[in-house]
Design a protein around this motif. Structure first.
Motif, short mmCIF file in Angstrom:
data_model
loop_
_atom_site.label_atom_id
_atom_site.label_comp_id
_atom_site.label_asym_id
_atom_site.label_seq_id
_atom_site.Cartn_x
_atom_site.Cartn_y
_atom_site.Cartn_z
N GLY A 40 0.78 -1.24 0.00
CA GLY A 40 0.00 0.00 0.00
C GLY A 40 0.80 1.28 0.00
N ALA A 41 2.14 1.20 0.13
CA ALA A 41 2.96 2.42 0.12
C ALA A 41 2.95 3.05 -1.27
N ARG A 42 2.79 4.36 -1.31
CA ARG A 42 2.80 5.07 -2.59
C ARG A 42 3.77 6.25 -2.61
N LEU A 43 4.19 6.73 -1.46
CA LEU A 43 5.16 7.83 -1.40
C LEU A 43 6.52 7.24 -1.05
N PHE A 44 7.47 7.36 -1.97
CA PHE A 44 8.80 6.82 -1.77
C PHE A 44 9.82 7.96 -1.75
N GLY A 45 10.71 7.94 -0.77
CA GLY A 45 11.72 8.98 -0.64
C GLY A 45 13.11 8.44 -0.92
N GLU A 46 13.83 9.11 -1.80
CA GLU A 46 15.21 8.73 -2.12
C GLU A 46 16.15 9.89 -1.82
N ASN A 47 17.36 9.57 -1.42
CA ASN A 47 18.36 10.59 -1.13
C ASN A 47 19.22 10.93 -2.34
N LYS A 48 19.41 9.98 -3.23
CA LYS A 48 20.34 10.18 -4.35
C LYS A 48 19.62 10.13 -5.68
N VAL A 49 19.97 11.08 -6.52
CA VAL A 49 19.36 11.19 -7.84
C VAL A 49 19.57 9.93 -8.65
N GLN A 50 20.82 9.40 -8.66
CA GLN A 50 21.12 8.24 -9.48
C GLN A 50 20.26 7.05 -9.11
N GLU A 51 20.06 6.84 -7.81
CA GLU A 51 19.24 5.72 -7.35
C GLU A 51 17.79 5.90 -7.77
N MET A 52 17.28 7.10 -7.57
CA MET A 52 15.89 7.35 -7.93
C MET A 52 15.66 7.15 -9.42
#
Length: 228
Positions: A40-52
């Motif tokens: 059910g998660a829909r908001l994902f947070g990433e720290n690094k541009v390359q990973e995202m």
């Protein structure tokens, strides 16, 4: 507990509040993100541009991607086609680049001002005076592809609850000042992103609308392996 059980645990705690969960997915592989999505998660947070940028094409299109780490201007172009919110805006220069890339992609990109609230010099962020200077600038007033929708802050890494409350209250006061002075009629300007795995309960009590939780959902990160 499993990732799904952890997601459901947090969603249950957030019922009846104005707060939503951002699952912080940095260093975790796509398979684990898919597990969180299936729960059910829909908001994902990433720290690094390359990973995202690497993970986004591998996952469902209705995920709301939030960049929560420090963002260099030369990397905005890699996430501008799809990022929902950039929570870590800390300069007018960065905002101008987001505007430029938003225009190129025909998109309106949501942004938060990141404020420095921690008693730690290593943490980045604006002061309230710097934020107001940006909002009063001609450069900001000319922007058409940037929408400021809230504020973000990272509290001190401490067990001192009184200090954490003070820092969360400080961020909320910044939000309220900006809302009253610059966004009184804006329904979009409504987010206060504060609170992580160790201090989210206090943050919710102090008015957080977005908590950023990673280790309490996915377990401890393995920085030695690739997360792509």
């Amino acid at each position: 507990m499993s990732i799904a059980e952890n997601i459901h645990h947090f969603e249950a705690q957030l019922q009846g509040t104005n707060c939503r969960l951002v699952a912080v997915t940095k260093t975790h592989p796509v398979a684990l993100l898919q597990e969180a999505y299936n729960a059910g998660a829909r908001l994902f947070g990433e720290n690094k541009v390359q990973e995202m940028a690497a993970k986004q094409p591998e996952l469902p299109v209705d995920i709301e991607w939030h960049l929560i780490g420090h963002l260099q201007t030369n990397k905005v172009k890699y996430i501008a086609p799809f990022v929902h919110t950039i929570q870590s805006v800390d300069s007018v220069k960065l905002l101008q680049e987001i505007e430029k890339q938003g225009a190129k992609n025909g998109r309106l990109i949501n942004c938060f001002f990141q404020f420095h609230i921690a008693d730690e010099e290593t943490k980045t962020g604006l002061s309230i005076l710097e934020a107001e200077e940006i909002l009063q600038s001609e450069a900001y007033r000319a922007m058409r592809h940037v929408r400021l929708t809230g504020v973000m802050g990272i509290a001190t890494n401490t067990d001192d609850e009184a200090q954490l409350r003070r820092e969360f209250q400080e961020l909320r006061s910044y939000f309220e000042k900006l809302k009253a002075s610059y966004f009184p009629d804006s329904e979009a300007f409504r987010e206060i992103s504060m609170g992580m795995s160790a201090d989210y309960r206090l943050a919710i009590e102090e008015g957080s609308t977005l908590i950023r939780v990673g280790s309490a959902i996915f377990g401890h990160r393995n920085y030695a392996t690739s997360a792509s």
